[in-house]
Enzyme design. Sequence first.
Site, PDB file in Angstrom:
ATOM      1  N   ASN A 275      32.353   8.115   5.778  1.00  0.00           N
ATOM      2  CA  ASN A 275      31.670   7.478   6.722  1.00  0.00           C
ATOM      3  C   ASN A 275      30.272   7.141   6.481  1.00  0.00           C
ATOM      4  OD1 ASN A 275      34.278   8.329   8.143  1.00  0.00           O
ATOM      5  ND2 ASN A 275      33.253  10.260   7.997  1.00  0.00           N
ATOM      6  N   GLU A 306      32.167   9.525  -2.874  1.00  0.00           N
ATOM      7  CA  GLU A 306      31.641   8.730  -1.400  1.00  0.00           C
ATOM      8  C   GLU A 306      30.769   8.161  -1.248  1.00  0.00           C
ATOM      9  OE1 GLU A 306      34.371   9.343   0.553  1.00  0.00           O
ATOM     10  OE2 GLU A 306      35.133  10.929  -0.819  1.00  0.00           O
ATOM     11  N   HIS A 309      31.287   4.481  -2.089  1.00  0.00           N
ATOM     12  CA  HIS A 309      31.676   3.711  -0.997  1.00  0.00           C
ATOM     13  C   HIS A 309      30.906   3.087  -0.006  1.00  0.00           C
ATOM     14  CE1 HIS A 309      36.167   4.300  -1.477  1.00  0.00           C
ATOM     15  NE2 HIS A 309      36.046   5.616  -1.365  1.00  0.00           N
TER      16      HIS A 309
HETATM   17 ZN   LIG Z   1      37.586   7.329  -1.530  1.00  0.00          ZN
END
Ligand SMILES: [Zn+2]
Length: 872
Positions: A275, A306, A309
């Site tokens: 997120n 992460e 991302h």
């Molecule tokens: Zn991932």
Amino acid sequence: MTATTNLTHAECAERARTIAVGEQRVELDLRSATDPTARTFRVVSTIAFTATGEETWVDLIADQVVKVTLNGAPVDLSYDGARVPLTGLARDNEVRIEADCVYSRSGEGLHRFTDPQDGNTYLYTHFEPTDARRLYPVFEQPDLKAEVTFVVTAPAEWVILSGQPEVERTQERDAATVTFAPTPPLSSYITAVAAGPYHRVDGTWSTERADGTSQEIALGVLCRASMVDYLDADEVLRLTRQGLDFFDEHFNYPYPWGKYDQIFVPEYNIGAMENPGLVTFTEQYLHRGRTTRAQRQGLANTLMHEMAHMWFGDLVTMRWWDGLWLKESFADLMGYHVTAEATEYTDTWTRFAMDRKQFAYRQDQLPTTHPIVAVIDDMEAARQNFDGITYAKGAATLKQLMAYVGRSAFFAGSRDYFGRHAFGNTEVSDLMECLEAASGRDLTSWSRVWLETAGISELTPVVERAEDGTLTSLLIRQRASDPLASDARGEGPAAGAFIDRPHRLVVGCYALEGDRLSRVAAHEIDVTGQQTQVPQAAGEHADLVLINDDDLTYATVRLDPVSTETALAHVSSIESPLSRGVVWSSLWNSVRDSELPVDRYVRGALQQLPDEADAALLASGLTNLHSAIESFAPVARRSDWRGEQVAMLRDALWAAEADSDRQAVLARALVRATASTAEGVEVVGGLLDGTSVPDGLVVDQDLRWGAVAALAAQDAVSDDALAAELAADDTMTGRTAHLRATAARPSASAKAAAWEAMVADESLTNDHLRALVAGFTEPSGGPATQSYADDYYASISNWWQQRSMVMASILVTGLFPRGDLVAGNQPDEAPSLLAAQTWLEQHPEAPKALRRIVIEQTDHLRRALRVQASAG
Ligand SMILES: [Zn+2]
């Protein structure tokens, strides 16, 4: 699940054609969270969108919808539990929906956790792929990005977070209402909220770039209050800064999400979630006992995954879930690449070779395998595709692509991709175009054979040696076909047709010098076609020929007979841990494929593992040895080998350096081995009661729980002792471990009680359900699953219907009835295999995702039975 819970690609594509989403406001009232009797919370959401059609729907999984208005007029409610239909749309619309949603205990949606240690309540969200609709009304598909403003009301003393920074706070009596900055255009699955009395550590990252620009980002690291002692926030902040430095330099697109909080949360279903601005991590990364270097490296890896991302996935997002690999392969690759290049964990590729790629090989051999670029018709299929192909094979393939086009072209292509598609949605071809432009190479055929076909290439050396061991010729044979080719996929290759995958790889030649294997030559070559000669190798003395040394490509790599012999007797003497990882991985794949008899592997591992110097490789090797004995060994041999394994572990443990990772790894393996043999009971009992503990080994609480569970599986621990252990550690972890140990006891009544709880007690949390499954299936091999086979097959369709996807998957996967080969039987006659096949034959109409789990478990079972049979 109601019929409309599933979302199909076709209907979502149609929705994306007919509407465009603008601003969305989500008001959450979470004041009821601390009241354990309150099941629900109130949400009010307003979405502005334009439409070209007459009708659409909003996704929402709520306890009840209170009120819906469209363009100011009330809407007649026809809510089916998953969708709020809207008709009579104008060009510009505003829909306002007020609903009561449910606090989750399964980790899906808004999860609520109350800490037994201090009574604190914590909330966090997890949405991927489609659980934002459990928190708020939303157009739940990745290509309908919205600019979302979260407004959260919660107890005033709490930390209240979302992906964006707080911009306004008001307080009324005991409650604070926090308004967050609107997000940039964002897909729903990466929106996030967290609230609770979390402990917080602050930091910053800043940069002054060569072009004169600068940037400063606020960092936060959070966990629940009772885990503070186990949080190494300095390490997390250091890694975060190292990662941001790397990505800032290599991606040439400033971090776009304002702030960077990372929060460790309990009862989390996966490792972590990207997120933007509020990355969630499972608390499993916080270790109450010794944290080995491999465990810290694991966190570094996930953290970098992460962070990648933030650009790849969050800034540029796949249009639909068939592009899941686009973000996951890339992030998985970056997790290793950046950890190796930007942190102290420079040897992280060894873990990739030894562990991560196993995830891919296993999955790629299943009948459910698929090309990396997969067809995903609906949401249920999407959920099943968070698998070894999407992550590990995708990453291994991109690693090969990086070797193929070169590292600088790879990053140049990525920069181009972010620049062109920021805040947009893409498909595979968009990335390939950028990589082609940067490398100047046509990737069409590369992409076709690597990304659009399934299955593993097998590379086998054909070696000829002179009398003195000198190589006279070396040829690499490639076998590769697409196992799905015979499917009606249309344009795919013909069944059995050779798939010509090009491999850039290194062939290592090793010679024995005394007791040590030394690399005497390494040849970087291109393997193409079915046969590749390696003339460079002729004339070298090679007791071990290792194809794919350095682990550049994705393939199952075989060893010739002489090399196998050498490896089983000397692998631990090779200097490079990465090369040892490639050798161990090759041997293990050969066992799984019935190419190498399991008894030779077990003997080799028992002899070589005590000399393995790298604690992480040792841990993985011990895990494979354990599986070899428990799954692949013929039943008649297991008892002896279990005893030998315990003896080896005990000796190695007492010989290990005091207070070392190696000591911790050996102690954990000894405890695990003891769950399936009485041979370890005495030594593990000695660790537990402190009467016999090697110098420097700290028997911490988590090691204690492992020991207690193992002794329970051997019926060697009393109810009183179990209760005393819980009294000494009445925490979330302690309660979960206690549940597991209780279910591990072998008596029929203990198994019956565990079964009843698993199938009937729907108040169990995800972690508690997992603990019960883990205990129930002890001792190893899960004999109890056999006794409940009839119940299992009678129940799985109901579980699938009545439970959430996560909870049903835990049950269907974990309780699958395994059985071993009975002497005199053929593998295909095993009753456990026949029972599984019968269920599959009789349930062609069962949900695809449920069938997929049963098909995969059946295949694992078939493979184990075959290896058992081949061992004679
Ligand atoms: Zn991932």
